[in-house]
Scaffold this motif. Structure first.
Motif, short mmCIF file in Angstrom:
data_model
loop_
_atom_site.label_atom_id
_atom_site.label_comp_id
_atom_site.label_asym_id
_atom_site.label_seq_id
_atom_site.Cartn_x
_atom_site.Cartn_y
_atom_site.Cartn_z
N PRO A 182 0.79 -1.25 0.00
CA PRO A 182 0.00 0.00 0.00
C PRO A 182 0.82 1.28 0.00
O PRO A 182 0.43 2.27 -0.64
N ASP A 183 1.94 1.31 0.70
CA ASP A 183 2.71 2.54 0.80
C ASP A 183 3.98 2.51 -0.03
O ASP A 183 4.77 3.45 0.02
N GLY A 184 4.16 1.46 -0.82
CA GLY A 184 5.32 1.38 -1.67
C GLY A 184 6.51 0.75 -0.99
O GLY A 184 6.48 0.42 0.21
N GLU A 185 7.59 0.58 -1.75
CA GLU A 185 8.77 -0.11 -1.25
C GLU A 185 10.03 0.63 -1.71
O GLU A 185 9.98 1.45 -2.62
N LEU A 186 11.14 0.27 -1.09
CA LEU A 186 12.45 0.57 -1.64
C LEU A 186 12.97 -0.72 -2.26
O LEU A 186 13.13 -1.72 -1.58
N VAL A 187 13.19 -0.66 -3.57
CA VAL A 187 13.64 -1.84 -4.30
C VAL A 187 15.13 -1.68 -4.62
O VAL A 187 15.55 -0.65 -5.16
N VAL A 188 15.91 -2.70 -4.28
CA VAL A 188 17.35 -2.70 -4.55
C VAL A 188 17.61 -3.71 -5.67
O VAL A 188 17.28 -4.90 -5.53
N ALA A 194 16.79 -6.95 -3.11
CA ALA A 194 16.04 -6.78 -1.87
C ALA A 194 14.85 -5.87 -2.13
O ALA A 194 14.90 -4.99 -2.99
N THR A 195 13.77 -6.11 -1.39
CA THR A 195 12.59 -5.25 -1.42
C THR A 195 12.21 -4.95 0.02
O THR A 195 11.98 -5.87 0.81
N ILE A 196 12.12 -3.66 0.35
CA ILE A 196 11.86 -3.24 1.73
C ILE A 196 10.60 -2.40 1.76
O ILE A 196 10.57 -1.29 1.20
N PRO A 197 9.51 -2.88 2.35
CA PRO A 197 8.27 -2.09 2.41
C PRO A 197 8.48 -0.78 3.17
O PRO A 197 9.21 -0.72 4.17
N LEU A 198 7.85 0.29 2.71
CA LEU A 198 7.91 1.57 3.39
C LEU A 198 6.82 1.63 4.46
O LEU A 198 5.70 1.16 4.25
N PRO A 199 7.12 2.22 5.60
CA PRO A 199 6.10 2.34 6.65
C PRO A 199 5.06 3.38 6.26
O PRO A 199 5.36 4.33 5.52
#
Length: 776
Positions: A706-712, A723-728
């Motif tokens: 829902p809030d997007g991610e940081l994709v590496v 890596a994929t890290i969900p944004l808070p």
């Protein structure tokens, strides 16, 4: 004769013939003055000015007395030497007088003579006398004066004849984007006067604020002077306001203060665009009649003045009060970045355009601007506009201020219009001064001290006949990213010194290395006067031979120290202590084994600190970390801005390099041997940018949460996902927060592409730093 003049020519001839020269008390020492005078001839001996020495002025000459008091004030504040100003009097140490036979006939020029009997300044006008007094103040405050009582000041015998190269020597201060307190504007005037700059262009109105009280239209400051700062997620607080304005009494005070120092304040009232604050106050003046809020978005916004009689009645009413406040011959009317969308969409505007026989909206703008220009001309004033007003044909009454390079100035001069040069990025002081990570927010086009000094305001394309239309130049201080007076000070000083010398001194007299030799004296003056000048040109830069990866691989590093200007003596320590003049002098690259630290500072030949100590951390973690300014833009992208964490911060704020069109960064050549994870210090910023027609260029990346991610991604932005890290959710995290993830085990060097997938309708996400981790 121009250049060195007849006396200098005779001195050179005497040297060629072997005639002994008259010895000067400071032969070989740099002359402690900026800008450099047109002619300087050495004399015999010297003169000493002691505490209690008299500065004499003619009886009843208030202007001469004021110039003398300014001279005495600077010497007292910088050197701690108290001088006495008196009218008349024989045997005075220093005399100031206007004389019709002063040996410099040029406007604003002066003659200054130092002999064993005293210091004498003469000029044919009040401005020249004031500038002569400012030069005396500089001669009495060379490098090394500590601000405490240093005892007498000795000045070498010499004769100076001096006059300006250009008549318009200016600074533009934007007070619309971030309001600047009156005291800080006066402080800028003080330094302009000391540097012989004579035009303060005040950018008083824009989309983000109206800063001048207009009694006929009180809503302009009641409404238009204030905005609600944008947020990076969540609702705005309507009780939080940013802004301010100058009352008419305050502006009269500023104009008089500047005039006493021979600085003319030139007001700018922006039209027909950059008018959202007007429409927020008086929507009937706009094209649509709708009432927007005062803008919080930097850039280009759509609101335009209407072209009906009601709009011109409003404009003329405003200009009547502006002209009553500002005696300046020139009134600036803006004319830049006026999107024509509202005019194109309005049937009434299109009907008006047809009735006037105008072919397009650019021609309509020319008609609009020229009508304003004629109103000013009828009141004995002259109009200045930014170079966009050329696009529909040049208004007959216009003087052109060229900011989009120099083409506008060249074109206008060839059409017999006066011009002022102010090209971006070279004379835009919101551009960063270096690539250092400790530079504050601004545009990422680097404009260093040397760039300003190298700029010549006379376009080579103009012949002698057309060159007479070049009035001069000015540097612009746009304040979208300068939230406080400290930010303005950092941007202006010492680049103002390079600007002043370029606009005052003869071109053939200018010399970069000579300028650097004279600059420490001015930096000392800034310190004693409480001016926190930037040290970017002298600050130490650390370069690891082969880069950080080579140091990680070898377990050792060779570190070279340097600075942008290539000036001063670098001294360093490796024990964590602050460097002093007694610390080791840097002479060759240092060979160190991590973990290690280096602290380094730059000193002048006399031991003055030119740049505060900088610290370099040579640890494995630091070598694996890239700060925001060390990350690269993604392919086909550009990091155009360094922006603060909050757009209206009241103090210094963390900063982040961003590309407004793509939230994508590259950590180039990441050495992944032994790396098990990644930590990104993320930031959530307000997306407050008016991109106008360029909004279609903003790139959206698909999100899976829902809030997007940081994709590496590995090996480029089209490479495999590492890596994929969900944004808070914005409501559940502070503006800065860490993001961590494990990375697949690999070796060698790989480009890491880091991309945010959050909605482009929401906050703007940024990266403060990226650290590769080696924990199990």
């Amino acid at each position: 004769m121009k250049g060195l003049g007849l006396r200098a020519a005779l001195a050179a001839l005497a040297m060629a013939l072997g005639v002994p020269s008259m010895a000067s008390a400071d032969d070989g020492a740099p002359l402690p003055m900026i800008p450099l005078a047109a002619e300087v001839l050495p004399g015999q001996g010297a003169f000493t000015v002691s505490a209690g020495a008299v500065i004499a002025v003619p009886a009843g000459d208030a202007q001469a007395r004021f110039a003398a008091s300014q001279l005495a004030d600077m010497v007292r504040r910088v050197r701690g030497l108290n001088l006495v100003v008196r009218e008349g009097g024989q045997g005075a140490a220093i005399t100031l007088a206007i004389r019709p036979d002063a040996p410099v006939a040029q406007a604003e020029g002066y003659a200054l003579r130092v002999t064993a009997q005293g210091i004498r300044v003469t000029a044919r006008d009040e401005t020249g006398l004031f500038y002569g007094a400012m030069t005396v103040a500089q001669l009495l405050t060379p490098e090394g004066a500590s601000g405490a009582d240093q005892g007498p000041a000795t000045v070498a015998a010499r004769e100076i004849r001096d006059w300006p190269r250009f008549s318009w020597r200016g600074m533009m201060l934007d007070v619309a984007r971030h309001f600047q307190p009156l005291d800080s504007v006066k402080a800028l005037v003080d330094q302009m006067a000391a540097h012989k700059l004579n035009r303060l262009h005040l950018h008083l109105t824009d989309d983000q604020g109206w800063r001048l009280e207009i009694k006929r239209y009180p809503e302009l400051t009641k409404v238009g002077a204030w905005r609600t700062p944008p947020t990076a997620g969540g609702p705005a607080n309507p009780d939080e306001r940013c802004g301010g304005f100058y009352t008419q009494d305050q502006m009269r005070d500023l104009v008089a203060y500047a005039a006493a120092r021979h600085v003319t304040v030139v007001p700018e009232i922006d039209m027909p665009g950059h008018a959202q604050a007007v429409m927020a106050s008086y929507p009937a003046i706009g094209v649509t009649g709708e009432r927007p809020k005062v803008a919080v978005d930097w850039g280009v916004n759509p609101y335009l003045f209407n072209v009906d009689e009601g709009s011109f009645t409003f404009i003329q009413g405003v200009l009547d009060e502006v002209m009553a406040l500002f005696p300046s011959t020139y009134i600036h009317v803006g004319g830049d970045e006026a999107l024509k969308d509202e005019w194109k969409a309005s049937p009434r505007v299109q009907e008006r355009m047809r009735a006037l026989g105008l072919k397009d909206e650019n021609a309509l703008q020319t008609w609009f601007i020229e009508r304003v220009g004629q109103y000013l001309a009828a009141h004995g004033r002259r109009m200045i506009g930014w170079d966009e007003i050329l696009e529909g044909g040049i208004p007959p009454t216009a003087t052109i201020m060229s900011w989009r390079g120099i083409k506008g100035a060249v074109d206008a001069a060839r059409m017999d219009h006066d011009v002022i040069l102010s090209p971006a990025p070279t004379l835009y002081l919101d551009s960063l001064q270096s690539r250092r990570n400790d530079e504050p927010a601004g545009r990422l086009a680097i404009v260093g001290l040397a760039d300003i000094y190298a700029y010549d305001a006379m376009p080579a394309e103009l012949d002698a006949t057309m060159a007479r239309h070049v009035l001069g130049a000015q540097a612009n201080v746009w304040t979208e990213y300068m939230m406080t007076p400290w930010h303005v000070t950092h941007a202006v000083y010492p680049r103002i010194d390079a600007l002043a010398e370029g606009l005052w001194s003869p071109k053939e007299r200018r010399d970069w290395h000579g300028f650097l030799a004279r600059l420490p004296a001015q930096l000392a003056r800034y310190r004693h006067l409480g001016v926190d000048a930037a040290d970017s040109a002298f600050a130490v830069d650390f370069t690891v031979e082969g880069g950080a990866n080579a140091a990680l691989a070898a377990g050792a590093a060779t570190v070279a120290l340097s600075n942008q200007a290539g000036f001063g003596t670098i001294r360093y320590t490796t024990d964590g202590s602050a460097p002093t003049v007694a610390s080791p002098r840097y002479e060759a690259p240092l060979r160190l084994t991590p973990p290690a630290v280096i602290d380094a500072a730059v000193f002048s030949d006399t031991g003055q600190l030119l740049a505060a100590p900088r610290h370099y951390d040579l640890t494995a973690e630091a070598l694996r970390t890239r700060q925001s300014g060390e990350l690269a833009a993604c392919p086909q992208g550009e990091m155009g801005l360094r922006v603060p964490l909050t757009p209206d911060a009241t103090g210094r704020s963390p900063v982040f390099n961003v590309n407004l069109f793509d939230t994508c960064w590259v950590y180039p050549k990441a050495r992944l041997d032994g790396v098990t994870g990644i930590m990104v210090r993320a930031a959530r910023l307000a997306r407050n940018y008016g991109l106008a027609h360029d909004i279609v260029k903003v790139r959206s990346h698909p999100a899976t949460t829902p809030d997007g991610e940081l994709v590496v991604r590995m090996d480029g932005c089209d490479g495999p996902v590492a890596a994929t890290i969900p944004l808070p959710p914005p409501s559940q995290a502070p503006a800065q927060f860490p993001l961590t993830a494990r990375l697949p085990v690999t070796v060698g060097e790989h480009d890491l592409c880091l991309t945010y997938t959050a909605s482009i309708q929401g906050p703007l996400y940024a990266i403060g730093s990226v650290t590769l981790r080696t924990e199990p």
